[in-house]
Design a protein around this motif. Structure first.
Motif, PDB file in Angstrom:
ATOM      1  N   PRO A   1       0.831  -1.206   0.000  1.00  0.00           N
ATOM      2  CA  PRO A   1       0.000   0.000   0.000  1.00  0.00           C
ATOM      3  C   PRO A   1       0.868   1.259   0.000  1.00  0.00           C
ATOM      4  N   TYR A   2       0.449   2.233  -0.781  1.00  0.00           N
ATOM      5  CA  TYR A   2       1.182   3.505  -0.864  1.00  0.00           C
ATOM      6  C   TYR A   2       1.011   4.262   0.441  1.00  0.00           C
TER       7      TYR A   2
ATOM      8  N   ARG B   1      -4.133  16.326   4.105  1.00  0.00           N
ATOM      9  CA  ARG B   1      -2.989  16.953   3.463  1.00  0.00           C
ATOM     10  C   ARG B   1      -2.043  15.850   2.996  1.00  0.00           C
ATOM     11  N   ILE B   2      -1.515  15.984   1.782  1.00  0.00           N
ATOM     12  CA  ILE B   2      -0.616  14.966   1.258  1.00  0.00           C
ATOM     13  C   ILE B   2       0.546  15.652   0.545  1.00  0.00           C
ATOM     14  N   ASP B   3       1.756  15.336   0.995  1.00  0.00           N
ATOM     15  CA  ASP B   3       2.968  15.931   0.423  1.00  0.00           C
ATOM     16  C   ASP B   3       3.531  15.116  -0.730  1.00  0.00           C
TER      17      ASP B   3
END
Length: 358
Positions: free
Chosen positions: A5-6, A299-301
């Motif tokens: 899984p990412y 939020r995703i970087d």
């Protein structure tokens, strides 16, 4: 063996606000002879107009005993503290104390550089305290001073998330169809210096079935102008959209969305203003569709992208320049980059494509 899984990554937010001009809305709103409260950049500021018509912005709390200057009153060229009556001018100097002849040498408050352009008021923010360079000057929009165009119709919203979520939209091609019901036929981005530009050709049910053409540019981190051609009520409409934000704190921002339209010959001023108001409501409705996503997303970087996505990583590299000291900005962040996504096969290049050439 199946892939693992990412793992979504999100670094803690650094307590820092972007370097650049931020739009505070219509300049006329600050010229009513009253002080105005600004809760922005994680602090309280006060705005007021002096006798020369200049809008000044100063730190919001009186250093004497902490009175809120934005709740005081304007007296000539000074802002009067409601607590003890100390008077402060637009340069941050104490000009008078009603019960004392001698003004303490340290009686000085912080000031913020402002400018007016396109009927709008701007405030400059730089964590290093440097003034703006000429290259980031807000460009004039001739339509704002032409009788052939309506006045701005501006709506104010408070959004409860970090402002990067909004800026991501300049490169997020895929969400237009899914969130806004606006299929995209052509999409491209240009990043160069302090500007990020998007050219979109598509269709929108809100603006009729005909082709919709939008040329959008961020001038710095927070001031975004779109030139759009579409339809409303069967009339071809040329419009200019204002999309600007000012951070309240790290997890919220003020969003001002404005519209002005080129007047349709044969219609009255009131009919043309109704078209502008209708466009404004349509645009606001579209933003609330984004807000609904922002309210529940994380939020995703390290977004996991696919071939049909826009150049989000290139956009964030460009955007990073505004959060670094000027000496630390990487040349790659401001270098010219063009990313073109050809969605529609065949046919002539879309109008305005020339902005990406050369």
């Amino acid at each position: 063996m199946s892939a693992r899984p990412y793992r979504i990554e999100a670094q803690p937010l650094v307590q820092r606000y972007a370097r650049g001009w931020h739009c505070l809305g219509l300049a006329s709103e600050y010229k009513d002879g009253k002080p105005h409260t600004l809760n922005i950049f994680g602090q309280r500021l006060a705005a007021f107009m002096d006798s020369q018509g200049r809008v000044n912005v100063v730190d919001g709390f009186c250093p004497h005993m902490g009175g809120d200057l934005s709740t005081g009153r304007v007296d000539g060229d000074t802002l009067v503290c409601p607590f003890h009556g100390w008077q402060w001018d637009g340069d941050g100097n104490c000009q008078s104390i009603p019960y004392c002849k001698r003004i303490p040498p340290k009686a000085k408050i912080g000031t913020w550089q402002t400018c007016e352009q396109n009927q709008l008021l701007f405030i400059w923010h730089d964590p290093e305290g440097n003034p703006p360079s000429e290259e980031v000057t807000i460009p004039r929009i001739d339509a704002c001073f032409s009788g052939e165009w309506s006045d701005w119709v501006v709506d104010l919203m408070t959004i409860g998330t970090n402002c990067r979520e909004l800026v991501d939209n300049i490169s997020d091609m895929a969400h237009f169809a899914t969130v806004h019901g606006a299929p995209v036929d052509y999409f491209a981005n240009l990043f160069e210096g302090h500007k990020a530009t998007q050219l979109l050709v598509g269709r929108s049910e809100r603006l009729g079935d005909d082709e919709l053409i939008a040329l959008s540019t961020y001038f710095g981190p927070a001031y975004h102008i779109t030139e759009m051609t579409g339809q409303s009520g069967g009339h071809p409409i040329h419009s200019i959209l204002l999309n600007c934000h000012v951070p309240i704190d790290m997890n919220s921002f003020e969003l001002r969305y404005g519209v002005m339209v080129k007047k349709v010959p044969g219609l009255s001023d009131e009919q043309n203003m109704e078209i502008a108001r209708a466009y404004s409501k349509q645009a606001q409705a579209a933003f609330y569709e984004d807000v609904a996503i922002w309210d529940s997303k994380t939020r995703i970087d390290n977004p996991l992208l696919c071939e049909g996505d826009g150049p989000l990583y290139q956009m964030r590299d460009w955007y990073s320049q505004f959060y670094l000291d000027a000496a630390d900005v990487r040349p790659s962040s401001t270098a010219r980059k063009v990313v073109e996504i050809k969605v529609r096969d065949g046919g002539a290049p879309p109008p305005l494509r020339h902005v990406f050439e050369g």
